[in-house]
Design an enzyme around this catalytic site. Structure first.
Site, short mmCIF file in Angstrom:
data_model
loop_
_atom_site.label_atom_id
_atom_site.label_comp_id
_atom_site.label_asym_id
_atom_site.label_seq_id
_atom_site.Cartn_x
_atom_site.Cartn_y
_atom_site.Cartn_z
N ARG A 178 0.85 -1.20 0.00
CA ARG A 178 0.00 0.00 0.00
C ARG A 178 0.88 1.25 0.00
NH1 ARG A 178 -4.12 0.24 4.72
NH2 ARG A 178 -5.37 -1.10 3.37
N CYS B 94 -14.67 -1.28 4.20
CA CYS B 94 -13.67 -0.55 3.42
C CYS B 94 -14.30 0.02 2.15
CB CYS B 94 -12.51 -1.47 3.04
SG CYS B 94 -11.75 -2.26 4.45
N GLY B 95 -15.36 -0.63 1.67
CA GLY B 95 -16.07 -0.15 0.48
C GLY B 95 -17.17 0.84 0.84
N ARG C 258 -4.54 3.36 16.94
CA ARG C 258 -5.34 2.77 15.87
C ARG C 258 -5.05 3.55 14.58
NH1 ARG C 258 -7.84 -1.10 13.71
NH2 ARG C 258 -9.71 -2.04 14.61
N LYS C 259 -5.67 3.11 13.47
CA LYS C 259 -5.53 3.88 12.24
C LYS C 259 -6.10 5.28 12.42
CE LYS C 259 -8.31 2.58 8.78
NZ LYS C 259 -9.37 1.88 7.97
N GLY D 144 -16.69 -6.55 1.34
CA GLY D 144 -16.68 -7.99 1.58
C GLY D 144 -16.98 -8.41 3.00
#
Ligand code: SRM
Ligand code: SF4
Length: 612
Positions: free
Chosen positions: A137, A527-528, A256-257, A522
């Site tokens: 990434r 994430c989508g 965390r992110k 998914g």
């Protein structure tokens, strides 16, 4: 593009390699006390400098309190304390050298490095789907790339074959390379750095790609050009202030992110409402100075999906203010954010713990302590006149006379090596090599001469029988999809290929009179971004009658979310309209057709044809 700082694997000579480990007192637990014969706090040791790179470790920047909490925190916190990740790229070089010399196999790479720590170099092992192969990434601030980048991406992945070696544009206006073996990673890292890009600190508990407006600098309705600001925030989080190499350990051990989005216009192409920090362009009501209202805490996850909350903060739209605000929030988050339950460690939880007004006060105090002349004011009123969010695909005039932007569909964000090179060729021919990425996983060629647009539209690479299209249908053209089961170990279903196929089928069945954003994801991590979609399809369990056995059996299925909105009037659809829908055409397509007709005014194609 952001300032370039090539990585040197040889640590620069520096004066700060004075201390390589330190210890802190850790709160005693019953287990510690038993081990130590009872009584007294135990000590935890952690490295402060990586002697190989001269870089400080991520842990060394944490407050003592944060280190104490991490030491009794969740398993990832303990892994980060035990072996810091911010210099993990050196291990990539070392592993690669040994692999190339045949001294080891990838199976012998330490498992915690393979599956966790190398994420600090942007390398995510796809253990479940393609063992031994990594997704890499990148960080692409504001989504600005060029033809040379595209050709380089193609060169990186091509050797892994058409199935595994692909390039994805992500929902953060970013790029992921697939199929990578560790042995090849150093050349890719060096190649990226030579091209002023990096993969460092793009995953795990780091700040993610900084999202901006894909129309920055070319838009007649632009309020702020976000490019310099995204680059500045990117440099803050990815440039070591001491070694001046890529990867900044200062922000390398967050709880965390952390997502940052900077919008440049009222369209909010950057999706401020679903980012931890969102900057919404808003002029000052009295002075008219351009600035940003700050919204905080938006995120999506398995356990909770939260829309950002207004923070009652306004800052000027300049580099110093944006960097100082981001730095202040990061500092507070890093040192005070949750290190226990990872499902409660995102910024929103900290903001809620403080209360919005108190959090604002803490940020103001922090920014004032930097003494950079940056001020934070109360939020400014937003515009009241109506605004219609504009489309990114297709041909549109720019603010520059005689120039157009051309948005091109990349279905589900997936590109083959050949398609990457085709885009590079188009960019060289029509947009001086420049390419913009969007969070809808598409591309825009900016600055195309108006009199060259017709020629561009006739190019074979974007002809209607190809995947890349300038004027796709309203359904096909507004597809977004997460990675899904082809590569992602968390996926409950395959997404990208099904998303593309289902969109094509729907285009054949119905006509709609406006873009319909169908997003696929998914699993519940989203994430989508299905909750933000017109129609969101999330992988989930389903059962179906097996005609042969007459029994109900488990099949791949989904939940369907309807009614998410983006832009100024953003709204997240939190509850699914339907659950347990099998993914096969007999089940899913009729459900979607019904939703399209009932809620989006779709009309049967056959009916349309008979009317016309
Ligand atoms: Fe994501 C984890 C892919 C955008 C929420 N995400 C993952 C992992 C790393 C899981 C894994 O290890 O396999 C996925 C890697 C799959 C792969 O092979 O690509 C993954 N996320 C993606 C991408 C590639 C989806 C895409 O096809 O575009 C996006 C990469 C963005 C980037 O360039 O950095 C991506 N992920 C998002 C977004 C959307 C956004 O940022 O606007 C979200 C929701 C917003 C958010 O983060 O608040 C998102 N991903 C998650 C979560 C849930 C986070 C949480 O707080 O719990 C996880 C799970 C985790 O981090 O533990 C996750
Ligand atoms: Fe993987 Fe789930 Fe994210 Fe899709 S939503 S990429 S399946 S983690």
């Amino acid at each position: 593009l952001a300032t370039g700082h090539a990585f040197s694997p040889v640590p620069p000579v520096s004066s700060y390699n004075h201390r390589s480990t330190t210890t802190i007192r850790r709160p005693s637990t019953a287990k510690d006390e038993a081990a130590e014969g009872g009584g007294g706090a135990s000590m935890v040791a952690y490295a402060t400098v990586d002697a190989r790179t001269g870089k400080t470790t991520g842990t060394s920047h944490l407050s003592p309190d944060a280190i104490e909490r991490a030491s009794v925190g969740n398993p990832i916190e303990k892994i980060k304390l035990a072996k810091d990740g911010t210099s993990a790229f050196v291990d990539v070089y070392e592993y690669a050298a040994r692999l190339r010399r045949g001294e080891m196999t990838w199976e012998e790479v330490e498992s915690s490095d393979m599956n966790s720590r190398l994420k600090y170099a942007g390398m995510l092992h796809r253990e479940k789907r393609t063992p031994g192969r990594f997704m890499m990434r990148l960080r692409v601030p504001n989504g600005v790339v060029c033809s040379d980048h595209m050709r380089f991406y193609a060169d990186c992945v091509e050797k892994y074959g058409e199935g595994d070696g692909v390039v994805d544009i992500t929902t953060r206006q970013n790029v992921q390379l697939r199929g990578i073996g560790i042995e090849d990673a150093p050349d890719i890292i060096d190649g990226l750095h030579a091209r002023n890009q990096t993969s460092f600190q793009s995953a795990l508990d780091n700040v993610r790609n900084v999202v901006g407006s894909p129309l920055a600098g070319i838009d007649d309705m632009e309020m702020v050009d976000t490019r310099e600001l995204c680059n500045a925030v990117n440099d803050l989080v990815s440039l070591d202030p001491i070694t001046r190499t890529r990867g900044n350990p200062t922000w390398g051990n967050l709880p965390r992110k952390f997502n940052v989005a900077i919008s440049g216009s009222r369209d909010d192409y950057a999706h401020t409402h679903i980012n931890d920090v969102g900057l919404v362009p808003t002029p000052h009501a009295v002075t008219g100075e351009m600035g940003f209202n700050v919204v905080l805490g938006g995120y999506m996850s398995i356990k909770r999906v939260a829309e950002s909350v207004p923070s009652n903060m306004w800052i000027s739209a300049n580099r110093e203010s944006v960097v100082s605000l981001t730095e202040a929030i990061l500092r507070i988050f890093r040192d005070e954010g949750g290190r226990g339950d990872r499902q409660k460690a995102r910024l929103m939880w900290l903001v809620e713990r403080y209360g919005v007004e108190e959090f604002k006060n803490a940020v103001v105090r922090e920014v004032e302590s930097y003494d950079r002349g940056v001020t934070i004011q109360d939020a400014q009123p937003g515009p009241i006149e109506p605004f219609v969010r504009r489309e990114l695909l297709g041909v549109h005039k720019q603010k520059q006379v005689g120039k157009s932007r051309v948005g091109i569909l990349v279905p589900a964000g997936r590109l083959s090596a050949t398609e990457c090179r085709q885009i590079a060729d188009l960019a060289d021919e029509y947009s001086a090599g420049e390419i913009r990425l969007t969070v809808e996983q598409n591309i825009i060629l900016p600055n195309v001469d108006d009199d060259k647009v017709a020629a561009l539209l006739k190019e074979d690479a974007v002809s209607m029988d190809k995947r890349l299209k300038v004027n796709p249908g309203f359904i096909e053209g507004n597809l977004v999809s997460c990675t899904g089961a082809q590569f992602c170990g968390l996926a409950l279903i395959e997404t990208k290929s099904q998303a593309e196929a289902v969109a094509k089928k729907l285009e054949k069945l119905v006509t709609v009179d406006r873009p319909i954003r169908i997003h696929w994801t998914g699993c519940p991590n989203s994430c989508g971004q299905v909750q933000a979609a017109d129609i969101g399809i999330m992988g989930g369990p389903a059962r179906k009658l097996d005609k042969e056995t007459g029994k109900m059996m488990a099949v791949p299925g989904c939940k369907i979310f309807v009614g998410g909105r983006i832009g100024e009037d953003a709204h997240l659809s939190l509850e699914p309209l339907k659950s347990g829908i099998p993914l096969d055409d007999d089940s899913l397509i009729p459900e979607l057709v019904t939703i399209l007709k009932n809620q989006f005014g779709a009309v049967d194609k056959k009916l349309c044809a008979s009317v016309t």
